[in-house]
Write a protein that holds these residues in place. Structure first.
Motif, PDB file in Angstrom:
ATOM      1  N   LEU A   1       0.824  -1.203   0.000  1.00  0.00           N
ATOM      2  CA  LEU A   1       0.000   0.000   0.000  1.00  0.00           C
ATOM      3  C   LEU A   1       0.862   1.259   0.000  1.00  0.00           C
ATOM      4  CD1 LEU A   1      -3.043   0.855   0.289  1.00  0.00           C
ATOM      5  CD2 LEU A   1      -2.651   0.934   2.751  1.00  0.00           C
ATOM      6  N   VAL A   2       0.483   2.231  -0.820  1.00  0.00           N
ATOM      7  CA  VAL A   2       1.121   3.552  -0.816  1.00  0.00           C
ATOM      8  C   VAL A   2       0.025   4.594  -0.625  1.00  0.00           C
ATOM      9  CG1 VAL A   2       2.444   5.253  -2.109  1.00  0.00           C
ATOM     10  CG2 VAL A   2       3.026   2.822  -2.299  1.00  0.00           C
ATOM     11  N   ILE A   3       0.162   5.409   0.416  1.00  0.00           N
ATOM     12  CA  ILE A   3      -0.791   6.479   0.691  1.00  0.00           C
ATOM     13  C   ILE A   3      -0.075   7.812   0.550  1.00  0.00           C
ATOM     14  CG2 ILE A   3      -2.431   7.458   2.335  1.00  0.00           C
ATOM     15  CD1 ILE A   3      -2.511   4.769   3.741  1.00  0.00           C
ATOM     16  N   LYS A   4      -0.621   8.679  -0.293  1.00  0.00           N
ATOM     17  CA  LYS A   4      -0.092  10.039  -0.443  1.00  0.00           C
ATOM     18  C   LYS A   4      -1.228  11.011  -0.145  1.00  0.00           C
ATOM     19  CE  LYS A   4       1.294   8.747  -4.565  1.00  0.00           C
ATOM     20  NZ  LYS A   4       1.841   8.702  -5.941  1.00  0.00           N
ATOM     21  N   SER A   5      -0.972  11.954   0.734  1.00  0.00           N
ATOM     22  CA  SER A   5      -2.039  12.880   1.097  1.00  0.00           C
ATOM     23  C   SER A   5      -1.477  14.230   1.507  1.00  0.00           C
ATOM     24  CB  SER A   5      -2.890  12.303   2.232  1.00  0.00           C
ATOM     25  OG  SER A   5      -4.035  13.102   2.455  1.00  0.00           O
ATOM     26  N   ARG A   6      -2.169  15.276   1.074  1.00  0.00           N
ATOM     27  CA  ARG A   6      -1.833  16.638   1.510  1.00  0.00           C
ATOM     28  C   ARG A   6      -3.066  17.255   2.140  1.00  0.00           C
ATOM     29  NH1 ARG A   6      -0.708  21.818  -2.412  1.00  0.00           N
ATOM     30  NH2 ARG A   6      -1.060  23.411  -0.798  1.00  0.00           N
ATOM     31  N   PHE A   7      -2.961  17.551   3.413  1.00  0.00           N
ATOM     32  CA  PHE A   7      -4.043  18.202   4.149  1.00  0.00           C
ATOM     33  C   PHE A   7      -4.230  19.614   3.607  1.00  0.00           C
ATOM     34  CE2 PHE A   7      -5.690  20.134   8.219  1.00  0.00           C
ATOM     35  CZ  PHE A   7      -6.879  19.421   8.237  1.00  0.00           C
ATOM     36  N   PHE A   8      -5.485  20.078   3.567  1.00  0.00           N
ATOM     37  CA  PHE A   8      -5.772  21.349   2.882  1.00  0.00           C
ATOM     38  C   PHE A   8      -5.095  22.565   3.525  1.00  0.00           C
ATOM     39  CE2 PHE A   8      -8.935  21.218   6.205  1.00  0.00           C
ATOM     40  CZ  PHE A   8      -9.218  22.528   6.519  1.00  0.00           C
TER      41      PHE A   8
ATOM     42  N   THR B   1      -5.987  13.237  -1.569  1.00  0.00           N
ATOM     43  CA  THR B   1      -5.399  11.949  -1.190  1.00  0.00           C
ATOM     44  C   THR B   1      -5.351  11.020  -2.386  1.00  0.00           C
ATOM     45  OG1 THR B   1      -6.253  12.156   1.069  1.00  0.00           O
ATOM     46  CG2 THR B   1      -5.638   9.943   0.342  1.00  0.00           C
ATOM     47  N   CYS B   2      -4.274  10.250  -2.469  1.00  0.00           N
ATOM     48  CA  CYS B   2      -4.161   9.191  -3.467  1.00  0.00           C
ATOM     49  C   CYS B   2      -3.732   7.912  -2.751  1.00  0.00           C
ATOM     50  CB  CYS B   2      -3.149   9.556  -4.558  1.00  0.00           C
ATOM     51  SG  CYS B   2      -2.865   8.234  -5.762  1.00  0.00           S
ATOM     52  N   VAL B   3      -4.525   6.874  -2.887  1.00  0.00           N
ATOM     53  CA  VAL B   3      -4.192   5.572  -2.298  1.00  0.00           C
ATOM     54  C   VAL B   3      -3.944   4.584  -3.431  1.00  0.00           C
ATOM     55  CG1 VAL B   3      -4.944   3.691  -0.801  1.00  0.00           C
ATOM     56  CG2 VAL B   3      -5.599   6.049  -0.263  1.00  0.00           C
ATOM     57  N   GLU B   4      -2.785   3.934  -3.406  1.00  0.00           N
ATOM     58  CA  GLU B   4      -2.421   2.954  -4.422  1.00  0.00           C
ATOM     59  C   GLU B   4      -2.281   1.580  -3.771  1.00  0.00           C
ATOM     60  OE1 GLU B   4       0.294   5.100  -7.667  1.00  0.00           O
ATOM     61  OE2 GLU B   4       1.028   5.390  -5.622  1.00  0.00           O
ATOM     62  N   VAL B   5      -2.958   0.609  -4.357  1.00  0.00           N
ATOM     63  CA  VAL B   5      -2.953  -0.762  -3.827  1.00  0.00           C
ATOM     64  C   VAL B   5      -2.268  -1.657  -4.859  1.00  0.00           C
ATOM     65  CG1 VAL B   5      -4.367  -2.679  -3.018  1.00  0.00           C
ATOM     66  CG2 VAL B   5      -5.120  -0.310  -2.627  1.00  0.00           C
ATOM     67  N   TYR B   6      -1.140  -2.229  -4.486  1.00  0.00           N
ATOM     68  CA  TYR B   6      -0.379  -3.094  -5.389  1.00  0.00           C
ATOM     69  C   TYR B   6      -0.514  -4.553  -4.954  1.00  0.00           C
ATOM     70  CZ  TYR B   6       2.086   1.184  -6.887  1.00  0.00           C
ATOM     71  OH  TYR B   6       2.399   2.426  -7.365  1.00  0.00           O
ATOM     72  N   ASP B   7      -0.646  -5.443  -5.944  1.00  0.00           N
ATOM     73  CA  ASP B   7      -0.549  -6.900  -5.720  1.00  0.00           C
ATOM     74  C   ASP B   7      -1.457  -7.373  -4.592  1.00  0.00           C
ATOM     75  OD1 ASP B   7       1.436  -6.996  -7.708  1.00  0.00           O
ATOM     76  OD2 ASP B   7       2.980  -6.485  -6.243  1.00  0.00           O
ATOM     77  N   LEU B   8      -2.743  -7.176  -4.782  1.00  0.00           N
ATOM     78  CA  LEU B   8      -3.728  -7.587  -3.783  1.00  0.00           C
ATOM     79  C   LEU B   8      -3.610  -9.083  -3.481  1.00  0.00           C
ATOM     80  CD1 LEU B   8      -6.140  -6.464  -2.141  1.00  0.00           C
ATOM     81  CD2 LEU B   8      -7.623  -7.210  -4.022  1.00  0.00           C
ATOM     82  N   PHE B   9      -3.596  -9.428  -2.219  1.00  0.00           N
ATOM     83  CA  PHE B   9      -3.497 -10.804  -1.708  1.00  0.00           C
ATOM     84  C   PHE B   9      -2.171 -11.488  -2.067  1.00  0.00           C
ATOM     85  CE2 PHE B   9      -8.291 -10.578  -2.443  1.00  0.00           C
ATOM     86  CZ  PHE B   9      -8.522 -10.103  -1.179  1.00  0.00           C
ATOM     87  N   TYR B  10      -1.111 -10.690  -2.269  1.00  0.00           N
ATOM     88  CA  TYR B  10       0.201 -11.286  -2.557  1.00  0.00           C
ATOM     89  C   TYR B  10       0.659 -12.178  -1.399  1.00  0.00           C
ATOM     90  CZ  TYR B  10       2.677  -8.329   0.805  1.00  0.00           C
ATOM     91  OH  TYR B  10       3.119  -7.752   1.963  1.00  0.00           O
TER      92      TYR B  10
END
Length: 426
Positions: A108-115, A142-151
């Motif tokens: 999981l990669v979470i990128k977020s900038r509070f206003f 916010t951008c949430v990226e999910v890689y390789d689910l259930f790896y």
């Protein structure tokens, strides 16, 4: 700081929490988080039906930098604080488990900038543990990226459906949220190709008609603080019912079957129910899909009255439509031996003959490779009669939007807009 851990008394009263069983579950939770963050735009991207990659990007308020690590902890939320909040839930999410559950079964990669901040935070998570955290420049949101689910869960990975099935589930889900939030700009991209790009609409009816490509009739009724808005297609087609309670897309078997019997099994129907939050329980199902309405009989009464109020001559028209009406299809021509130009109702459709043929073969066989090889190609000769057969077959497809690879099958134009741009009345 806004995210906090729920007290034990609240945890004990929450229905069994988020369970991530497929890519569509991930998309659902992430899109709901985006909408709860007051986003006016939500961009979803998937690769391999979401098995390989899922991205949900929004322009909402963002996550406070001090809360970044809290959002992946179980039972941590900013949406409820005590037991009383469970009786008046107005947000999509509330359990504080979505990101925690996703983080445990993916990279999981979470990128977020509070206003209120100048910079955002990027956080990389694996097996629920933070591996990296750093400041980055980015837009508010916010951008949430999910890689390789259930790896890390190969058994669960094997239970996933084929790519096309998982993609279709996500397409259907995104349609539901597009109908739920007609004032939000939604995009969906699959394997690098745009599936749809839905701009905000002036009203819900406009969004419904754009999404389904046909005209709808609107009926409304209200009593004792409960209101029902019901939109029914004027054309007979593959019957579908979409149900929303306080803007939340939900399932309620009794109500869905009641609506089908009332409007007919060959109609597309979109039903919005608005009622005080204390009259609906969204905490009865792990995925918040099934809801309990405490005055369900009142809702049924309101729907029944909507059709009692219909003038007799309109009942006659509906009966005639139900008995014999099918959408008229007019083949105007074929462009560059590639595009089939068709008039259906008030819309002009440009169909890619290869993708349309490919979807037809796939619907019949379920074999991706065979449908790809056997389909018409761009440049192949196609008669108007054969084109008409293809388009009529398309009307019966379960997935009318994309080919088996995720490419859009058609592009359409509303004829009324053409007249408007030419400064001419129809």
């Amino acid at each position: 700081m806004f995210v906090q851990s729920l007290p034990l008394e609240v945890i004990q009263k929450i229905s069994a929490g988020e369970v991530i069983e497929s890519p569509v579950d991930c998309v659902k939770e992430l899109v709901e988080n985006s909408l709860d963050a007051k986003s006016s735009r939500v961009d979803v991207e998937i690769i391999k039906g979401g098995k390989r990659y899922i991205s949900v990007r929004d322009n909402g308020t963002g996550i406070h930098r001090d809360d970044m690590e809290k959002v992946i902890q179980r039972w941590s939320t900013s949406k409820i604080k005590d037991v009383s909040d469970l009786l008046s839930i107005t947000s999509f999410g509330f359990r504080g488990e979505a990101l925690y559950a996703i983080a445990m079964v993916s990279r999981l990669v979470i990128k977020s900038r509070f206003f209120q901040d100048q910079l955002g935070i990027k956080m990389r998570v694996e097996d629920g543990k933070v591996l990296e955290k750093q400041e980055i420049g980015m837009q508010i949101g916010t951008c949430v990226e999910v890689y390789d689910l259930f790896y890390n869960l190969p058994v669960r990975l094997r239970f996933l459906k084929k790519e096309d099935t998982e993609r279709n589930r996500i397409i259907k889900l995104m349609k539901e949220y597009a109908l739920s939030k007609w004032d939000v700009h939604f995009t969906l991209t699959s394997n690098g190709r745009k599936v749809f790009d839905l701009y905000p609409c002036q009203d819900v009816k406009e969004r419904i008609q754009l999404l389904f490509g046909q005209k709808f009739e609107e009926r409304k009724n209200s009593k004792n603080g409960v209101s029902v808005s019901l939109y029914t297609s004027l054309e007979n087609t593959r019957g579908e019912v979409y149900l929303f309670v306080n803007s939340r897309p939900v399932q309620n078997r009794n109500l869905l079957e009641y609506i089908r019997k009332t409007v007919g099994y060959k109609k597309v129907c979109v039903c919005y129910i608005d009622l005080p939050p204390y009259m609906v329980d969204v905490n009865v199902h792990p995925k918040k899909r099934e809801v309990k309405i405490y005055k369900e009989n009142l809702v049924k009464e309101l729907i029944r009255e909507l059709f009692k109020k219909t003038p007799p001559y309109f009942n006659f028209m509906l009966a005639q439509e139900k008995a014999s009406y099918t959408p008229s299809v007019e083949i105007i021509g074929i462009i560059d031996k590639t595009l089939i130009l068709v008039k259906i109702g008030d819309y002009l459709y440009f169909f890619d003959q290869h993708l349309l043929s490919e979807r037809l073969l796939y619907e019949a066989s379920g074999d991706l490779s065979a449908s790809c090889k056997g389909a018409l190609k761009a440049g192949d000769d196609l008669s108007k009669d054969s084109a008409l057969e293809l388009v009529r077959a398309w009307l019966s497809f379960e997935n009318k939007e994309v080919c088996p690879h995720g490419r859009p099958i058609y592009y359409k134009l509303y004829i009324g807009d053409i007249y408007k741009n030419l400064d001419r009345r129809r």
